[in-house]
Design a protein around this motif. Structure first.
Motif, short mmCIF file in Angstrom:
data_model
loop_
_atom_site.label_atom_id
_atom_site.label_comp_id
_atom_site.label_asym_id
_atom_site.label_seq_id
_atom_site.Cartn_x
_atom_site.Cartn_y
_atom_site.Cartn_z
N TYR A 22 52.24 45.11 27.21
CA TYR A 22 50.80 44.69 27.57
C TYR A 22 51.01 42.96 27.75
O TYR A 22 50.22 42.49 28.70
CB TYR A 22 49.89 44.98 26.58
CG TYR A 22 49.28 46.27 26.57
CD1 TYR A 22 47.95 46.42 27.04
CD2 TYR A 22 50.28 47.32 26.35
CE1 TYR A 22 47.49 47.41 27.21
CE2 TYR A 22 49.42 48.47 26.57
CZ TYR A 22 47.94 48.62 26.89
OH TYR A 22 47.54 49.96 26.99
N LEU A 23 51.64 42.34 27.18
CA LEU A 23 51.87 40.97 27.55
C LEU A 23 52.62 40.57 28.85
O LEU A 23 52.33 39.62 29.69
CB LEU A 23 52.67 40.21 26.34
CG LEU A 23 52.20 40.14 25.17
CD1 LEU A 23 53.11 39.68 23.84
CD2 LEU A 23 50.89 39.21 24.90
N ARG A 25 52.49 42.48 31.38
CA ARG A 25 51.26 42.72 32.62
C ARG A 25 50.54 41.41 32.92
O ARG A 25 49.95 40.97 33.78
CB ARG A 25 50.23 43.75 31.91
CG ARG A 25 50.74 45.28 32.17
CD ARG A 25 49.73 46.33 31.58
NE ARG A 25 50.19 47.69 31.75
CZ ARG A 25 49.59 48.67 31.05
NH1 ARG A 25 48.37 48.28 30.74
NH2 ARG A 25 50.00 49.96 31.26
N GLU A 26 50.25 40.61 31.82
CA GLU A 26 49.76 39.36 31.88
C GLU A 26 50.43 38.14 32.43
O GLU A 26 50.36 37.19 32.60
CB GLU A 26 48.89 39.05 30.59
CG GLU A 26 48.20 39.79 29.93
CD GLU A 26 46.80 40.02 30.56
OE1 GLU A 26 46.37 39.04 31.24
OE2 GLU A 26 46.23 41.23 30.51
N TYR A 28 53.54 37.20 30.97
CA TYR A 28 54.21 36.40 30.03
C TYR A 28 55.39 37.10 29.93
O TYR A 28 55.59 38.07 30.15
CB TYR A 28 53.13 36.61 28.66
CG TYR A 28 52.04 36.05 28.56
CD1 TYR A 28 51.31 34.93 29.69
CD2 TYR A 28 51.00 36.54 27.74
CE1 TYR A 28 50.07 34.44 29.55
CE2 TYR A 28 49.47 36.33 27.57
CZ TYR A 28 49.16 35.15 28.49
OH TYR A 28 47.91 34.86 28.75
N VAL A 111 45.88 41.01 22.93
CA VAL A 111 46.08 40.19 24.38
C VAL A 111 44.83 39.08 24.25
O VAL A 111 45.15 38.04 24.55
CB VAL A 111 45.91 41.16 25.63
CG1 VAL A 111 45.56 40.12 26.68
CG2 VAL A 111 47.10 41.86 25.56
N LYS A 115 45.41 35.01 24.23
CA LYS A 115 44.95 34.11 25.25
C LYS A 115 44.22 32.96 24.80
O LYS A 115 44.38 31.92 25.01
CB LYS A 115 44.05 34.99 26.15
CG LYS A 115 44.97 35.99 27.11
CD LYS A 115 43.93 36.80 28.09
CE LYS A 115 44.72 37.37 29.08
NZ LYS A 115 43.74 38.20 30.01
#
Length: 238
Positions: A22-23, A25-26, A28, A111, A115
């Motif tokens: 998931y990180l 996907r951002e 990171y 997430v 952020k």
């Protein structure tokens, strides 16, 4: 902005793999450590912007990892805890963790917390506020650090020196949870809290002055079993 790198210290492979997915996907970069020793080694050998740290870690537990990291860095630390770990949660916040999230959790919530912590650290500055900034504004409230003035809804509010310092500390660290001991250490500049009610009394008085409904505060909120945090919408028009 340069690449943001996150260290995930979590021994449960299913959880760590999901966090990493998931990180990333951002956009990171994320590294995983499966025990406390590996987490410390990776941190020493790389440059990270944030650490996600599970409290129940093999070899070296999360509390000790948090303590060692905080002795050498001020990067945000997000703790992962189980529901029955309230005492460890309080201890972790007391030695310098910035926030916590309780298992089971949604990846979306993690997430969002990441952020928020990164925004405070990277945009507002490592001390929670840019050094040159003299005015902090949220929708409905502003704090002038140079003039020691507070305005709520456009009206100036008279605060005592300690009430102002307490509010200044809160607005400089938005969304960060603090225990009473942490607040006393930072605002009263003392590691020894003689009266456990000191912080609560000042927060109660401060709420009466700045909150429309002190019993249901908008800004200075209670995090039950842990402490307090400041929540507000930044005034981006200023």
């Amino acid at each position: 902005m340069e690449d943001i790198r996150v260290l995930i210290a979590e021994d449960d492979r299913e959880i760590s793999d999901l966090l990493k997915k998931y990180l990333e996907r951002e956009l990171y970069r994320a590294d995983v450590a499966v025990n406390g020793e590996e987490a410390l080694r990776l941190f020493d050998n790389n440059s990270y912007n944030l650490v996600i740290l599970d409290l129940m870690m093999p070899k070296i537990d999360g509390i000790e990892v948090c303590r060692r990291l905080r002795n050498q860095t001020n990067v945000p630390i997000l703790m992962l805890t189980a529901k029955d770990q309230e005492s460890e949660k309080i201890l972790g916040l007391g030695i310098g963790a910035d926030d916590y999230i309780t298992k089971p959790f949604s990846m979306g919530e993690v997430v969002a917390r990441v952020k928020a912590l990164l925004r405070r650290f990277l945009i507002l500055g490592s001390e929670g506020i840019a050094q040159e900034k003299t005015m902090i504004r949220y929708k409905g409230i502003s704090v002038d650090l140079k003039k020691y003035a507070v305005h709520v809804g456009g009206e100036e509010i008279a605060l005592t020196a300690k009430e102002f310092e307490l509010l200044k500390f809160f607005v400089s660290h938005p969304e960060q949870v603090f225990t009473k001991t942490q607040l006393f250490r930072h605002v009263w500049d003392s590691h020894y809290i003689e009266d456990d009610n000191t912080v609560m009394v000042h927060i109660r008085k401060l709420r009466k002055k700045i909150e429309a409904d002190p019993s249901n505060p908008q800004w200075i909120q209670t995090v039950w079993g842990i402490g307090y945090k400041f929540t507000g919408d930044p005034d981006v028009s200023s």
